[in-house]
Design an enzyme around this catalytic site. Structure first.
Site, PDB file in Angstrom:
ATOM      1  N   CYS A   1       0.825  -1.213   0.000  1.00  0.00           N
ATOM      2  CA  CYS A   1       0.000   0.000   0.000  1.00  0.00           C
ATOM      3  C   CYS A   1       0.862   1.267   0.000  1.00  0.00           C
ATOM      4  O   CYS A   1       1.547   1.547   0.984  1.00  0.00           O
ATOM      5  CB  CYS A   1      -0.885  -0.026   1.238  1.00  0.00           C
ATOM      6  SG  CYS A   1      -1.636   1.525   1.694  1.00  0.00           S
TER       7      CYS A   1
ATOM      8  N   CYS B   1       0.095   3.666   2.854  1.00  0.00           N
ATOM      9  CA  CYS B   1       0.630   3.206   4.138  1.00  0.00           C
ATOM     10  C   CYS B   1       2.069   3.679   4.315  1.00  0.00           C
ATOM     11  O   CYS B   1       2.457   4.127   5.397  1.00  0.00           O
ATOM     12  CB  CYS B   1       0.563   1.684   4.234  1.00  0.00           C
ATOM     13  SG  CYS B   1      -1.104   1.007   4.167  1.00  0.00           S
TER      14      CYS B   1
END
Length: 106
Positions: free
Chosen positions: A29, A32
């Site tokens: 991600c 993230c």
């Protein structure tokens, strides 16, 4: 931020009477990774919370139970109950994360 590895650790962590923030993330991600760039500063600014993270891909049942549809997501628990949820769409900046944390009574 301590890494939770499985459902048992997760259940033990969220049972705390102190508010617990759990960051759901994945290794693939990009948002993230972006969040990780400022999270140490946020954690230092909010010591009233206990901080954990957990890889959503390792605990899909927990993610589904708590409606973690996007990542990263920050969920706040106290005494085993989810008391707040910052969805990924609103967790792009340090300012958004801090605004969310300021709304939590613990």
């Amino acid at each position: 931020m301590e890494r939770l590895q499985d459902a048992q650790q997760f259940e033990q962590a969220i049972a705390s009477s102190t508010p617990v923030v759990v960051k759901f993330f994945t290794t693939w991600c990009p948002d993230c990774v972006r969040m990780d760039q400022f999270m140490d500063e946020v954690i230092a600014a909010y010591p009233q919370f206990t901080w954990y993270d957990i890889n959503r891909d390792d605990v899909p049942d927990i993610a589904e139970t708590y409606n973690v549809m996007g990542i990263p997501s920050l969920l706040v628990f106290q005494n085993g109950e989810k008391i707040a949820h910052l969805h990924s769409a609103n967790a792009k900046t340090r300012e958004q994360v801090e605004e969310f944390l300021q709304t939590i009574k613990g």
